[in-house]
Design a protein around this motif. Structure first.
Motif, PDB file in Angstrom:
ATOM      1  N   ARG A 103       0.823  -1.216   0.000  1.00  0.00           N
ATOM      2  CA  ARG A 103       0.000   0.000   0.000  1.00  0.00           C
ATOM      3  C   ARG A 103       0.856   1.265   0.000  1.00  0.00           C
ATOM      4  O   ARG A 103       0.381   2.341  -0.319  1.00  0.00           O
ATOM      5  CB  ARG A 103      -0.913   0.024   1.231  1.00  0.00           C
ATOM      6  CG  ARG A 103      -2.112  -0.863   1.156  1.00  0.00           C
ATOM      7  CD  ARG A 103      -3.091  -0.528   2.264  1.00  0.00           C
ATOM      8  NE  ARG A 103      -4.220  -1.436   2.288  1.00  0.00           N
ATOM      9  CZ  ARG A 103      -5.198  -1.380   3.193  1.00  0.00           C
ATOM     10  NH1 ARG A 103      -5.162  -0.445   4.141  1.00  0.00           N
ATOM     11  NH2 ARG A 103      -6.194  -2.235   3.162  1.00  0.00           N
ATOM     12  N   PHE A 104       2.116   1.079   0.381  1.00  0.00           N
ATOM     13  CA  PHE A 104       2.998   2.237   0.558  1.00  0.00           C
ATOM     14  C   PHE A 104       4.216   2.174  -0.362  1.00  0.00           C
ATOM     15  O   PHE A 104       5.262   2.725  -0.064  1.00  0.00           O
ATOM     16  CB  PHE A 104       3.434   2.329   2.016  1.00  0.00           C
ATOM     17  CG  PHE A 104       2.278   2.389   2.983  1.00  0.00           C
ATOM     18  CD1 PHE A 104       1.661   3.594   3.278  1.00  0.00           C
ATOM     19  CD2 PHE A 104       1.786   1.223   3.557  1.00  0.00           C
ATOM     20  CE1 PHE A 104       0.587   3.644   4.150  1.00  0.00           C
ATOM     21  CE2 PHE A 104       0.703   1.265   4.430  1.00  0.00           C
ATOM     22  CZ  PHE A 104       0.101   2.471   4.730  1.00  0.00           C
ATOM     23  N   GLY A 105       4.051   1.463  -1.495  1.00  0.00           N
ATOM     24  CA  GLY A 105       5.079   1.494  -2.521  1.00  0.00           C
ATOM     25  C   GLY A 105       6.060   0.352  -2.525  1.00  0.00           C
ATOM     26  O   GLY A 105       6.968   0.310  -3.363  1.00  0.00           O
ATOM     27  N   ASP A 106       5.909  -0.625  -1.626  1.00  0.00           N
ATOM     28  CA  ASP A 106       6.828  -1.766  -1.604  1.00  0.00           C
ATOM     29  C   ASP A 106       6.397  -2.786  -2.656  1.00  0.00           C
ATOM     30  O   ASP A 106       5.279  -2.746  -3.181  1.00  0.00           O
ATOM     31  CB  ASP A 106       6.848  -2.383  -0.207  1.00  0.00           C
ATOM     32  CG  ASP A 106       8.039  -3.307   0.021  1.00  0.00           C
ATOM     33  OD1 ASP A 106       8.923  -3.357  -0.858  1.00  0.00           O
ATOM     34  OD2 ASP A 106       8.087  -3.977   1.071  1.00  0.00           O
ATOM     35  N   ASP A 107       7.292  -3.738  -2.940  1.00  0.00           N
ATOM     36  CA  ASP A 107       7.034  -4.731  -3.983  1.00  0.00           C
ATOM     37  C   ASP A 107       6.114  -5.855  -3.510  1.00  0.00           C
ATOM     38  O   ASP A 107       5.451  -6.502  -4.321  1.00  0.00           O
ATOM     39  CB  ASP A 107       8.352  -5.341  -4.473  1.00  0.00           C
ATOM     40  CG  ASP A 107       9.307  -4.280  -4.976  1.00  0.00           C
ATOM     41  OD1 ASP A 107       8.843  -3.323  -5.623  1.00  0.00           O
ATOM     42  OD2 ASP A 107      10.519  -4.389  -4.709  1.00  0.00           O
ATOM     43  N   GLN A 108       6.104  -6.136  -2.211  1.00  0.00           N
ATOM     44  CA  GLN A 108       5.271  -7.199  -1.678  1.00  0.00           C
ATOM     45  C   GLN A 108       5.014  -6.930  -0.194  1.00  0.00           C
ATOM     46  O   GLN A 108       5.723  -6.149   0.436  1.00  0.00           O
ATOM     47  CB  GLN A 108       5.951  -8.568  -1.835  1.00  0.00           C
ATOM     48  CG  GLN A 108       7.261  -8.710  -1.051  1.00  0.00           C
ATOM     49  CD  GLN A 108       7.944 -10.031  -1.310  1.00  0.00           C
ATOM     50  OE1 GLN A 108       8.472 -10.263  -2.392  1.00  0.00           O
ATOM     51  NE2 GLN A 108       7.931 -10.907  -0.322  1.00  0.00           N
ATOM     52  N   ASP A 109       3.980  -7.562   0.337  1.00  0.00           N
ATOM     53  CA  ASP A 109       3.705  -7.452   1.761  1.00  0.00           C
ATOM     54  C   ASP A 109       4.760  -8.228   2.532  1.00  0.00           C
ATOM     55  O   ASP A 109       5.305  -9.229   2.054  1.00  0.00           O
ATOM     56  CB  ASP A 109       2.303  -7.972   2.071  1.00  0.00           C
ATOM     57  CG  ASP A 109       1.221  -7.068   1.483  1.00  0.00           C
ATOM     58  OD1 ASP A 109       1.554  -5.912   1.148  1.00  0.00           O
ATOM     59  OD2 ASP A 109       0.065  -7.514   1.365  1.00  0.00           O
ATOM     60  N   ARG A 110       5.049  -7.769   3.756  1.00  0.00           N
ATOM     61  CA  ARG A 110       6.194  -8.307   4.495  1.00  0.00           C
ATOM     62  C   ARG A 110       5.771  -8.958   5.815  1.00  0.00           C
ATOM     63  O   ARG A 110       4.988  -8.386   6.580  1.00  0.00           O
ATOM     64  CB  ARG A 110       7.178  -7.183   4.808  1.00  0.00           C
ATOM     65  CG  ARG A 110       7.654  -6.411   3.583  1.00  0.00           C
ATOM     66  CD  ARG A 110       8.590  -7.233   2.721  1.00  0.00           C
ATOM     67  NE  ARG A 110       8.998  -6.493   1.519  1.00  0.00           N
ATOM     68  CZ  ARG A 110       9.879  -6.951   0.641  1.00  0.00           C
ATOM     69  NH1 ARG A 110      10.438  -8.140   0.815  1.00  0.00           N
ATOM     70  NH2 ARG A 110      10.187  -6.224  -0.434  1.00  0.00           N
ATOM     71  N   PRO A 111       6.341 -10.155   6.114  1.00  0.00           N
ATOM     72  CA  PRO A 111       6.029 -10.796   7.391  1.00  0.00           C
ATOM     73  C   PRO A 111       6.712 -10.088   8.549  1.00  0.00           C
ATOM     74  O   PRO A 111       7.858  -9.651   8.428  1.00  0.00           O
ATOM     75  CB  PRO A 111       6.596 -12.213   7.211  1.00  0.00           C
ATOM     76  CG  PRO A 111       7.692 -12.066   6.206  1.00  0.00           C
ATOM     77  CD  PRO A 111       7.239 -10.976   5.273  1.00  0.00           C
ATOM     78  N   ILE A 112       6.001  -9.956   9.661  1.00  0.00           N
ATOM     79  CA  ILE A 112       6.600  -9.340  10.845  1.00  0.00           C
ATOM     80  C   ILE A 112       7.004 -10.386  11.885  1.00  0.00           C
ATOM     81  O   ILE A 112       7.719 -10.061  12.835  1.00  0.00           O
ATOM     82  CB  ILE A 112       5.654  -8.302  11.472  1.00  0.00           C
ATOM     83  CG1 ILE A 112       4.375  -8.968  11.975  1.00  0.00           C
ATOM     84  CG2 ILE A 112       5.343  -7.192  10.476  1.00  0.00           C
ATOM     85  CD1 ILE A 112       3.520  -8.038  12.840  1.00  0.00           C
ATOM     86  N   ARG A 113       6.522 -11.615  11.691  1.00  0.00           N
ATOM     87  CA  ARG A 113       6.926 -12.730  12.569  1.00  0.00           C
ATOM     88  C   ARG A 113       7.325 -13.937  11.715  1.00  0.00           C
ATOM     89  O   ARG A 113       6.868 -14.091  10.582  1.00  0.00           O
ATOM     90  CB  ARG A 113       5.791 -13.148  13.509  1.00  0.00           C
ATOM     91  CG  ARG A 113       5.431 -12.159  14.600  1.00  0.00           C
ATOM     92  CD  ARG A 113       4.326 -12.745  15.475  1.00  0.00           C
ATOM     93  NE  ARG A 113       3.804 -11.829  16.460  1.00  0.00           N
ATOM     94  CZ  ARG A 113       4.201 -11.790  17.738  1.00  0.00           C
ATOM     95  NH1 ARG A 113       5.141 -12.615  18.143  1.00  0.00           N
ATOM     96  NH2 ARG A 113       3.659 -10.935  18.564  1.00  0.00           N
ATOM     97  N   LYS A 114       8.155 -14.770  12.302  1.00  0.00           N
ATOM     98  CA  LYS A 114       8.524 -16.026  11.659  1.00  0.00           C
ATOM     99  C   LYS A 114       7.484 -17.097  12.004  1.00  0.00           C
ATOM    100  O   LYS A 114       6.594 -16.873  12.830  1.00  0.00           O
ATOM    101  CB  LYS A 114       9.908 -16.474  12.137  1.00  0.00           C
ATOM    102  CG  LYS A 114      11.004 -15.456  11.882  1.00  0.00           C
ATOM    103  CD  LYS A 114      12.328 -15.920  12.498  1.00  0.00           C
ATOM    104  CE  LYS A 114      13.407 -14.858  12.344  1.00  0.00           C
ATOM    105  NZ  LYS A 114      14.676 -15.263  13.000  1.00  0.00           N
ATOM    106  N   SER A 115       7.627 -18.263  11.389  1.00  0.00           N
ATOM    107  CA  SER A 115       6.664 -19.339  11.637  1.00  0.00           C
ATOM    108  C   SER A 115       6.689 -19.821  13.083  1.00  0.00           C
ATOM    109  O   SER A 115       5.703 -20.347  13.590  1.00  0.00           O
ATOM    110  CB  SER A 115       6.939 -20.519  10.699  1.00  0.00           C
ATOM    111  OG  SER A 115       8.269 -20.989  10.876  1.00  0.00           O
ATOM    112  N   ASN A 116       7.822 -19.607  13.797  1.00  0.00           N
ATOM    113  CA  ASN A 116       7.905 -20.011  15.204  1.00  0.00           C
ATOM    114  C   ASN A 116       7.435 -18.910  16.155  1.00  0.00           C
ATOM    115  O   ASN A 116       7.540 -19.040  17.372  1.00  0.00           O
ATOM    116  CB  ASN A 116       9.337 -20.424  15.559  1.00  0.00           C
ATOM    117  CG  ASN A 116      10.335 -19.269  15.424  1.00  0.00           C
ATOM    118  OD1 ASN A 116       9.957 -18.135  15.094  1.00  0.00           O
ATOM    119  ND2 ASN A 116      11.611 -19.568  15.662  1.00  0.00           N
TER     120      ASN A 116
END
Length: 575
Positions: A312-325
């Motif tokens: 929404r703010f110009g990045d190429d993809q949405d980003r994870p803020i946590r890992k799977s653990n």
């Protein structure tokens, strides 16, 4: 008020007069109107684009509007001539008295010349260095450290309140590696013969850490499971590394206001706060990342993760803020850190190595979201420095493990040489640091060339005293000729250069300007080699000597002021 801001005010008054007379509509936006030196000095002393900017919204011809503005500016006592060039540029030639007045102003304002309050009321947090606390500072950190510190001083020079911050990355796996390396040195200090396996830090800088822990704890942690000592050794090793880092930075004259701990940030629940704030605004959702492009790894499987809507703010993809653990990603932790910084500053600046270029979009997106676009945020990328000795790459320091330490370089060539050299190119341009060239006494070495100009200025009063000349008394600046006033015109640009450099976040502009000013001063000085009558000291003409000394002192003042913003001391003489 500087000469350029004064003439900007004169221009505003001229435009107001045209509005009052009905020659110009009221309410026109003037922010794009500039007053600056013309590109070609033969055109005059100042130039303005006012007619070019205002003609279209005013519904008039630029040239016709320029003629009306010029007629107003011609009324100024400080102006000797006004001309309209091309489609509507306005050039002004100022009286010699105006330039002599600016020269006197440099002497009156002194150390404050070039400083302003244009940034007053705005707090800027600038984070720089932020090297992992796993060893001493090395030359890979040096350029970003100097650029960040000089930029902080530059922002203070224009009135900003500045917070100098260092982010301590003490929550990652590299700190566990540091603790294990420290434990090996602890065992070594107790008499054990050790071998440092690959993956641990081999530098001898960890020996004092081990020796201190051995002295404090004896053999209490020998043969014990890692769980018994890892947390303690991590805390103690990080504390020692930070003390070493502070000491190394002090060699460059760098002192931070704030050291923020990533571990403390996470312990205080700041990432959770940032996540909750973003979820409340539908800027984090639980989703699955797109599969990697190309052939999928054998262990890849789609996993639902909390994702920030970075696109929404110009990045190429949405980003994870946590890992799977459930642990925070680097991005998730950094996002929370910037959220924290923005709560105590109006503007944020990060100084990063060029190898972090790929993460700029996502952190800019995060700051934009977390501050609702209200906080200016700049990321300045700094290229690495290649170390050379007489043109050959410098061998790595065996004593330090696998890198050249900042302390070694500063101790060899000096703080001022290192700092000035790091600012002689744009931060995002490649740089070579040749140990021979940075101390070379030549015009090709900007550090020497600028310092030499100041040393020459300082020498004049000594030489006058040695010659028995009485140069006390008021200087008659009307004795300065056109060539000498040309130097005043360049010196008068300093406040404008400072404001421009601060606005652009480019401290290297100060170094560039000082080199140009030094070059003009040296050129004027060297004219005396061919024509004795052009020398600064004339035993048979004290009045002219006083005027030229006044000029030289002003140039020295500007050089000192510029060097101070760069964190460099102005020398009185060169050996």
């Amino acid at each position: 008020m500087t000469l350029y801001t004064r003439f900007a005010a004169h221009l505003d008054a001229a435009l107001d007069a045209l509005v009052a007379s009905g020659a110009l509509p009221a309410g026109l936006e003037r922010r794009a109107v500039t007053v600056e030196p013309p590109r070609d000095t033969t055109h005059g002393d100042l130039a303005t684009n006012a007619a070019m900017v205002l003609a279209k919204p005013a519904g008039t011809n630029p040239r016709a509007l320029a003629e009306k503005i010029a007629a107003e500016l011609e009324k100024l006592d400080e102006v000797s001539a006004v001309s309209v060039a091309g489609p509507g540029f306005i050039n002004l030639t100022l009286t010699d008295a105006t330039w002599r007045g600016e020269l006197a102003a440099i002497e009156t304002v002194g150390d404050a010349y070039g400083r302003s309050q244009t940034g007053a009321g705005v707090t800027v947090n600038i984070e720089y260095v932020s090297a992992n606390p796993t060893g001493p500072m090395h030359m890979g950190h040096c350029r970003g450290a100097v650029v960040g510190d000089a930029l902080a001083s530059l922002l203070e020079a224009v009135g900003h309140t500045v917070i100098r911050e260092y982010y301590v990355n003490d929550a990652g796996g590299q700190v566990d590696v540091l603790a294990r390396s420290g434990h090996l040195r602890y065992r070594e200090a107790l008499g054990e013969t050790i071998e440092i396996p690959e993956g641990l830090y081999p530098g001898e800088y960890l020996k004092p850490v081990g020796e201190r822990l051995a002295a404090e704890h004896g053999d209490a942690f020998v043969g014990k499971d890692e769980s018994a000592w890892l947390a303690l050794f991590r805390k103690e090793a990080v504390a020692d590394m930070l003390a070493m880092i502070r000491s190394d930075l002090a060699l460059l004259g760098i002192h931070h206001d704030l050291f923020s701990s990533e571990a403390e940030l996470q312990a205080a629940g700041k990432p959770e706060e940032a996540e909750a704030w973003l979820r409340a605004r539908d800027l984090i959702y639980d989703g699955v990342l797109e599969a990697p492009k190309g052939e999928l790894p054998d262990d890849w499987e789609p996993v639902e993760l909390p994702l920030f809507r970075s696109t929404r703010f110009g990045d190429d993809q949405d980003r994870p803020i946590r890992k799977s653990n459930g642990a925070w990603t680097y991005f998730g932790a950094d996002m929370a850190y910037h959220f924290q910084k923005a709560q105590s500053a109006d503007q944020l600046i990060d100084i990063w190595g060029a190898d972090h270029a790929g993460t700029v979009k996502r952190i800019v997106a995060a700051v934009t979201a977390l501050t609702e676009g209200k906080t200016r945020f700049d990321v300045k990328l700094v290229q690495m420095v290649r170390l050379l000795r007489a043109g050959e790459p410098v061998k790595m320091s065996k004593r330090s493990g696998n890198f050249v330490t900042l302390a070694d370089v500063v101790n060899e060539v000096g703080k001022d040489v290192v700092r000035f050299t790091m600012l002689t190119r744009k931060a995002d341009a490649q740089m070579d640091f040749d140990f021979a060239k940075v101390v070379e006494a030549s015009k090709d070495n900007p550090v020497f060339y600028v310092q030499y100009a100041h040393a020459r200025v300082a020498s004049l009063h000594r030489k006058a005293a040695e010659a028995g000349m009485d140069v006390s008394g008021e200087a008659d600046l009307s004795l300065l000729d056109t060539r000498e006033l040309a130097l005043v015109k360049l010196a008068a640009q300093f406040p404008r250069v400072v404001e421009g450099a601060a606005a652009a976040r480019e401290p290297h502009r100060i170094a560039f300007y000082l080199y140009d000013l030094a070059a003009e001063f040296h050129a004027l000085w060297n004219m005396g080699n061919d024509d004795p009558g052009r020398r600064f000291l004339l035993a048979d003409n004290v009045p002219v000597t006083r005027a030229r000394l006044f000029l030289a002192d002003a140039i020295g003042q500007v050089i000192r002021n510029g060097l101070k913003m760069m964190g460099v001391e102005a020398v009185q003489e060169l050996s």
